[in-house]
Design an enzyme around this catalytic site. Structure first.
Site, PDB file in Angstrom:
ATOM      1  N   ARG A   1     -20.327  -9.834  -9.894  1.00  0.00           N
ATOM      2  CA  ARG A   1     -20.940  -8.518  -9.668  1.00  0.00           C
ATOM      3  C   ARG A   1     -21.769  -8.074 -10.875  1.00  0.00           C
ATOM      4  NH1 ARG A   1     -17.738  -5.872  -5.713  1.00  0.00           N
ATOM      5  NH2 ARG A   1     -16.632  -7.486  -4.536  1.00  0.00           N
ATOM      6  N   GLY A   2     -21.949  -8.959 -11.869  1.00  0.00           N
ATOM      7  CA  GLY A   2     -22.731  -8.598 -13.038  1.00  0.00           C
ATOM      8  C   GLY A   2     -21.968  -7.824 -14.090  1.00  0.00           C
TER       9      GLY A   2
ATOM     10  N   LEU B   1     -19.661  -8.859 -16.406  1.00  0.00           N
ATOM     11  CA  LEU B   1     -19.677  -9.479 -17.725  1.00  0.00           C
ATOM     12  C   LEU B   1     -21.021  -9.250 -18.408  1.00  0.00           C
ATOM     13  CD1 LEU B   1     -18.799 -11.285 -20.037  1.00  0.00           C
ATOM     14  CD2 LEU B   1     -19.321 -13.281 -18.625  1.00  0.00           C
TER      15      LEU B   1
ATOM     16  N   TYR C   1     -21.585 -18.884 -21.065  1.00  0.00           N
ATOM     17  CA  TYR C   1     -22.164 -18.047 -22.110  1.00  0.00           C
ATOM     18  C   TYR C   1     -23.562 -18.441 -22.579  1.00  0.00           C
ATOM     19  CZ  TYR C   1     -17.564 -15.995 -22.228  1.00  0.00           C
ATOM     20  OH  TYR C   1     -16.403 -15.356 -21.865  1.00  0.00           O
TER      21      TYR C   1
ATOM     22  N   PHE D   1      -9.546 -17.593 -30.952  1.00  0.00           N
ATOM     23  CA  PHE D   1      -9.387 -16.135 -31.015  1.00  0.00           C
ATOM     24  C   PHE D   1      -9.826 -15.501 -29.703  1.00  0.00           C
ATOM     25  CE2 PHE D   1     -13.444 -17.385 -32.902  1.00  0.00           C
ATOM     26  CZ  PHE D   1     -14.363 -16.590 -32.248  1.00  0.00           C
TER      27      PHE D   1
END
Length: 418
Positions: free
Chosen positions: A92-93, A95, A124, A418
């Protein structure tokens, strides 16, 4: 449908933790101890949630980090973590909205770059991140490794170059570990900093979500008595039907500031009675470990994968602090759809320092900002990236010149997730 994306407040932290657990497929129950432990160490202004009718359905968090570059200088980084989208709201956008807000804030603060450890590889790159370091995990069959396991142990004064190894505990590791870690970062790029809390969590001195099993610790000291390295490892308790030990030692952490310490600690772990197999934990791809063994075939690669992802936000702040072994000049035409680091830059570098300035000169290399990441710490070959079609070589021979200028003897190593 419209979703609200914003930083959370203190009253929403428990629900945010629950949403993060759902995204990571962990039991969706948040212990009170987890909230009490983590909330004081959380910057809520950098902890984002996406809301659907008041319910958190996506999470995102960042914090200030320092990461070593070539030569040992630190870059100020925006460390991204805790990224999830609930399975009911994927694609759904969400991120993209959270990432855009965080990177814009990082650019405004003046951070040199952003970093993350990717759970999945394809996610990413579209946000300008590229792989800056890789990790390798080995399994060692110590029965074939070739070490003489009948020689006296280094704790008896028979270590390399007069050094010795002493068993230790978490209290001592918290004292000697930070300086050893800094010494490693001074000679290898890609090492992310460890805070005092990080050392506490890593040695069982703080709350952890996973059940804590105290590891064994061993410290290597030089002939003068100076601590030069340590290892933390756990061992299982397995025996065959023939009453033979088939135990595995799993290394959690091995930090060595000198080659002598590194050699001695690996020999120590590979020579412990009853241990038949050693798992190395995350190591640099060019770690000495396989070739340290008299029989390198005893080391089997279990994992070789991407580790630290880097997103350049300021080209000058990333490439000026690092060191260069030779002199060189490059014009980099950087494409950045988000607008944070795009432009044409003149890199003039040498053993005395480097400068990065905007230029209108013809480009040597044309590349997306994500492909600056594998070049920044010297890990990747520009020639190979040209062959892959990821970099355009606008001037003949420019990729080879870039390799002479940017590549380093030691590959970057990011030891912490991390």
């Amino acid at each position: 449908m419209s979703f609200e994306v914003r930083a959370i407040d203190e009253s929403e932290f428990g629900e945010w933790q629950r949403a993060k657990r759902i995204g990571f497929l962990l039991p969706p129950v948040v212990p009170d101890e987890e909230i009490k432990d983590r909330l004081p160490h959380t910057d809520l202004s950098r902890t984002y949630g996406a809301f659907d009718r008041g319910r958190i359905i996506a999470t995102f968090q960042s914090y200030g980090q320092r990461v070593s570059t070539v030569g040992g200088a630190d870059l100020v980084a925006d460390a991204v973590t805790g990224v999830t989208v609930s399975p009911t709201h994927r694609r759904r956008g969400l991120l993209g909205r959270m990432m855009a807000a965080d990177l814009a804030a990082a650019k405004e603060r003046g951070d040199a770059c952003a970093t993350l450890i990717a759970a999945e590889y394809p996610i990413y790159g579209r946000f300008g991140f590229g792989v800056a370091s890789w990790t390798t995990v080995w399994a060692i069959d110590v029965t074939r490794a070739g070490f003489d396991r009948h020689r006296p142990g280094p704790g008896a004064g028979a270590g390399d170059e007069g050094g010795r190894i002493d068993l230790s505990d978490g209290d001592e590791i918290r004292k000697v570990g930070p300086e050893l870690h800094r010494r490693v970062a001074a000679r290898r790029a890609g090492v992310t900093d460890r805070t005092a809390r990080g050392w506490d969590v890593g040695t069982g001195n703080a709350y952890t979500t996973d059940p804590w099993t105290e590891p064994f610790y061993a410290v290597y000291r030089s002939e003068s008595g100076e601590a030069e390295g340590y290892v933390a490892y756990r061992a299982d308790d397995k025996w065959s039907d023939a009453k033979q030990p088939v135990n595995t030692a799993s290394v959690r952490d091995l930090v060595a500031a000198t080659p002598a310490a590194e050699r001695a600690l690996w020999r120590y772990v590979c020579s412990i009675d009853w241990i038949q197999r050693v798992k190395s934990g995350n190591r640099a791809p060019d770690d000495v470990l396989p070739l340290l063994l008299p029989d390198p075939r005893a080391a089997q690669v279990l994992t070789h994968a991407d580790m630290l992802w880097l997103r350049v936000l300021d080209v000058a702040k990333v490439f000026e602090p690092r060191t260069y072994a030779t002199e060189g000049v490059l014009v980099l035409d950087v494409r950045d759809a988000a607008g944070f680091a795009g432009g044409r830059y003149l890199l003039e570098a040498g053993p005395e320092g480097a400068s990065v300035t905007p230029t209108a000169a013809p480009a040597d290399l044309v590349l997306d900002v994500a492909d600056l990441a594998p070049l920044a710490f010297g890990d990747e070959s520009a020639v190979r990236l040209v062959a892959l079609g990821r970099i355009e070589e606008a001037a003949a021979g420019a990729a080879a010149r870039a390799d002479l200028l940017l590549r380093t003897p030691l590959r970057p190593w990011s030891m912490d997730i991390f």
